[in-house]
Enzyme design. Structure first.
Site, mmCIF file in Angstrom:
data_model
loop_
_atom_site.group_PDB
_atom_site.id
_atom_site.type_symbol
_atom_site.label_atom_id
_atom_site.label_comp_id
_atom_site.label_asym_id
_atom_site.label_seq_id
_atom_site.Cartn_x
_atom_site.Cartn_y
_atom_site.Cartn_z
ATOM 1 N N GLY A 30 -2.343 7.647 0.351
ATOM 2 C CA GLY A 30 -3.438 8.291 0.883
ATOM 3 C C GLY A 30 -4.517 7.527 1.114
ATOM 4 N N ARG A 31 -4.662 6.356 0.268
ATOM 5 C CA ARG A 31 -5.787 5.385 0.638
ATOM 6 C C ARG A 31 -5.345 4.244 0.553
ATOM 7 N NH1 ARG A 31 -9.054 5.441 -4.828
ATOM 8 N NH2 ARG A 31 -7.348 5.703 -6.373
ATOM 9 N N ARG A 72 -4.325 -5.591 -3.471
ATOM 10 C CA ARG A 72 -3.402 -5.488 -4.752
ATOM 11 C C ARG A 72 -2.233 -6.577 -4.175
ATOM 12 N NH1 ARG A 72 -1.924 0.050 -7.388
ATOM 13 N NH2 ARG A 72 -1.107 0.718 -5.349
ATOM 14 N N ASP A 80 5.433 8.530 -9.097
ATOM 15 C CA ASP A 80 4.852 7.966 -8.520
ATOM 16 C C ASP A 80 4.102 6.650 -8.852
ATOM 17 O OD1 ASP A 80 3.256 10.147 -9.049
ATOM 18 O OD2 ASP A 80 1.659 9.125 -7.754
HETATM 19 P P1 AMP Z 1 -3.178 8.007 -7.893
HETATM 20 O O1 AMP Z 1 -3.898 9.066 -8.682
HETATM 21 O O2 AMP Z 1 -4.071 6.933 -7.457
HETATM 22 O O3 AMP Z 1 -1.907 7.517 -8.206
HETATM 23 O O4 AMP Z 1 -2.894 8.982 -6.395
HETATM 24 C C1 AMP Z 1 -2.231 9.907 -6.313
HETATM 25 C C2 AMP Z 1 -2.033 10.186 -4.529
HETATM 26 O O5 AMP Z 1 -3.451 10.743 -4.290
HETATM 27 C C3 AMP Z 1 -1.661 9.111 -3.833
HETATM 28 O O6 AMP Z 1 -0.803 9.664 -3.004
HETATM 29 C C4 AMP Z 1 -3.027 8.759 -3.214
HETATM 30 O O7 AMP Z 1 -2.623 8.073 -2.051
HETATM 31 C C5 AMP Z 1 -3.608 9.844 -3.118
HETATM 32 N N1 AMP Z 1 -5.024 9.646 -3.316
HETATM 33 C C6 AMP Z 1 -5.751 9.411 -4.208
HETATM 34 N N2 AMP Z 1 -6.984 9.113 -3.918
HETATM 35 C C7 AMP Z 1 -7.292 9.397 -2.621
HETATM 36 C C8 AMP Z 1 -8.363 9.224 -1.594
HETATM 37 N N3 AMP Z 1 -9.524 9.115 -2.049
HETATM 38 N N4 AMP Z 1 -8.083 9.605 -0.377
HETATM 39 C C9 AMP Z 1 -6.713 10.139 0.043
HETATM 40 N N5 AMP Z 1 -5.935 10.216 -0.926
HETATM 41 C C10 AMP Z 1 -6.137 9.630 -2.182
HETATM 42 MG MG MG Z 2 -0.558 6.206 -8.060
#
Ligand code: AMP
Ligand code: MG
Length: 495
Positions: free
Chosen positions: A97-98, A181, A257
């Site tokens: 998502g980012r 990364r 994930d």
């Molecule tokens: P994470 O907690 O970083 O492993 O993220 C879990 C999911 O949420 C992943 O699919 C990320 O890409 C999405 N995600 C986290 N933060 C953001 C953000 N600011 N904008 C869009 N997607 C996000």
């Molecule tokens: Mg993640």
């Protein structure tokens, strides 16, 4: 290798786009969204050289533009990856998502590493998120991932943190940043869960082939490739989680994930290192049930691997009952494999050169005495290492530990069963017992200064963490834990 990848650019980019060639349901085109004012907060010159890049060509403005996503490196084909995952036990469709994958850099010795920008703007998988990241958490991932690398633990790495000149809205307005990364790949347990959920057998097969090619090339000729992959991942995860246990690392959000098939530590969010030893330690503010507590990591890894096994079931055997049986047999080996690696870690930490019955109990007794006395995990093993030659070890205290006189006598007696010289024992212990780890209060201190524009504290910390086994004077001040009596350390997901 493609013609394009063979043409090396001035900065040394030599990008392949093998993931982009996989079936289209696995990814989506996503271009980094340019930022207002690109700058470089941190740049890892040493890693750049290892990747075959020219640090000179990437420092300054041109580097800032690339690391902020304003300009693409030669040969990039930016995509976001699709994946699913079990988050705190619940299945969800996710995807980057980012984060945007620019391609795979081919190093001078032919290795292939993902080049990913984290915080590069919205993608088709962003849902309601802004696709951005804040400076603090990106600096934190840089520091901790590089520290893990220096500790010798398989991990994704950090090439740069770029500032954006923009703010992101979180609990408050925060300065924005993009992390570059580097990873052996970003294939996750959740990538396989995603492919399996689509019910497309050919897709799953191509993902297995691709993953074997990138990480388990020895198994490409295996009779049952899906089974070989499953067994390979089980082995690497058992080893990885045992290595975490050896340095007191708490990942904090072991959702499926966030588990990489390469066996690297990935997705540094609310992770942190133990101060006082306690298996129930949880740092993450959202982990209320303690699902991802320090001592739960082996069983969570096992649970996650069961999700991988389920995803692979259609490929394991054409008879489903037989396939399930094979998956279960492979999974059943995990506890034994973890115990094997963990016993090795503990033996090295105690300076035991060979295996003897009773070693594990000896180690457990030391850990239990540490827990009872509130001793600092890293310092206790560091003190023990230093005591091999001096014979001196202070009494139980909240900072260091002795394990008590009777335990020490037992340990010394056990050391007496081996031929090894003291220096040899000490070297073995030192290889497993770091002098410094990224202690929470030190990381916080460096982040606070950096957010105020002062990076000197951060650079000093990074230099110390790059040589975690050094007993030199520059590491001395970083050995000690936080002052007793402070609030328990809390981490936040950092999105
Ligand atoms: P994470 O907690 O970083 O492993 O993220 C879990 C999911 O949420 C992943 O699919 C990320 O890409 C999405 N995600 C986290 N933060 C953001 C953000 N600011 N904008 C869009 N997607 C996000
Ligand atoms: Mg993640």
């Amino acid at each position: 290798m493609t013609d394009k990848a063979e043409r090396k650019s001035a900065a040394g980019w030599r990008l392949e786009n093998s993931y982009a060639r996989l079936p289209e349901v696995l990814h989506a085109r996503a271009t980094p969204v340019p930022v207002a004012r690109p700058g470089v907060a941190l740049f890892n010159e040493k890693l750049a050289v290892e990747l075959g890049l020219d640090p000179g060509a990437l420092s300054g403005e041109s580097g800032a533009e690339i690391f902020a996503g304003n300009r693409l490196p030669d040969g990039a084909e930016p995509i976001a990856q699709a994946y699913a995952g079990h988050q705190f036990g619940h299945f969800t469709n996710l995807g980057d998502g980012r984060a945007i994958l620019l391609g795979e850099q081919v190093t001078p010795d032919g290795a292939q590493f993902d080049l990913q920008l984290k915080g590069a703007g919205r993608t088709p998988y962003s849902r309601r998120g802004d696709g951005r990241a804040a400076l603090g958490p990106m600096l934190r991932e840089y520091v901790i991932s590089e520290a893990m690398h220096a500790l010798g633990i398989p991990t994704t790495r950090s090439l740069a943190v770029a500032t954006t000149g923009e703010e992101v809205m979180r609990e408050a307005l925060l300065p924005g940043a993009v992390l570059t990364r580097i990873a052996s790949s970003h294939i996750r347990v959740g990538t396989f869960e995603y492919a399996a959920a689509l019910g497309d057998r050919a897709l799953l097969e191509s993902l297995v082939d691709y993953t074997l090619r990138r990480h388990y090339a020895d198994f490409l000729e295996a009779e049952n490739k899906a089974l070989a992959l499953l067994e390979g991942v089980i082995e690497r995860q058992a080893r990885l989680v045992a290595r975490w246990a050896g340095v007191g690392f708490v990942h904090g959000v072991m959702n499926t994930d966030n588990m990489a098939l390469s066996g690297e530590t990935i997705d540094y969010g609310p992770c942190a290192f133990l101060d006082a030893y306690d298996p129930a330690t949880v740092f993450s503010s959202i982990d209320r049930g303690g699902r991802y507590a320090f001592g739960n990591q082996p069983s969570v890894a096992h649970w996650n691997l069961a999700r991988l096994a389920e995803a692979l079931v259609p490929l394991l055997h054409k008879d489903q009952a037989k396939a399930v049986e094979m998956a279960e047999a492979a999974l059943a080996r995990f506890p034994e494999r973890f115990a094997y690696f963990y016993a090795g870690v503990l033996r090295a930490k105690l300076g035991l050169c060979h295996e003897e019955e009773g070693d594990f109990v000896l180690a457990q007794e030391f850990l239990q005495s540490m827990q009872a006395s509130g001793a600092d995990f890293t310092k206790a093993f560091d003190d023990l290492t230093r005591s091999v030659e001096s014979g001196k070890l202070t009494a139980l205290s909240s900072q260091g530990v002795s394990g008590g006189q009777p335990w020490q006598a037992k340990w010394r007696a056990r050391l007496g069963h081996q031929q090894a010289e003291k220096a040899e024992v000490r070297a073995l212990m030192r290889s497993a017992n770091p002098v410094v780890v990224p202690r929470n209060h030190r990381v916080e201190e460096a982040l606070a200064a950096a957010e105020d524009g002062d990076f000197t504290v951060m650079h000093r910390l990074l230099a110390v963490l790059a040589r975690p086994f050094d007993e030199g004077p520059e590491n001395e001040a970083y050995r000690v834990g936080p002052m007793a009596g402070g609030e328990p350390y809390r981490t936040f997901c950092g999105t």
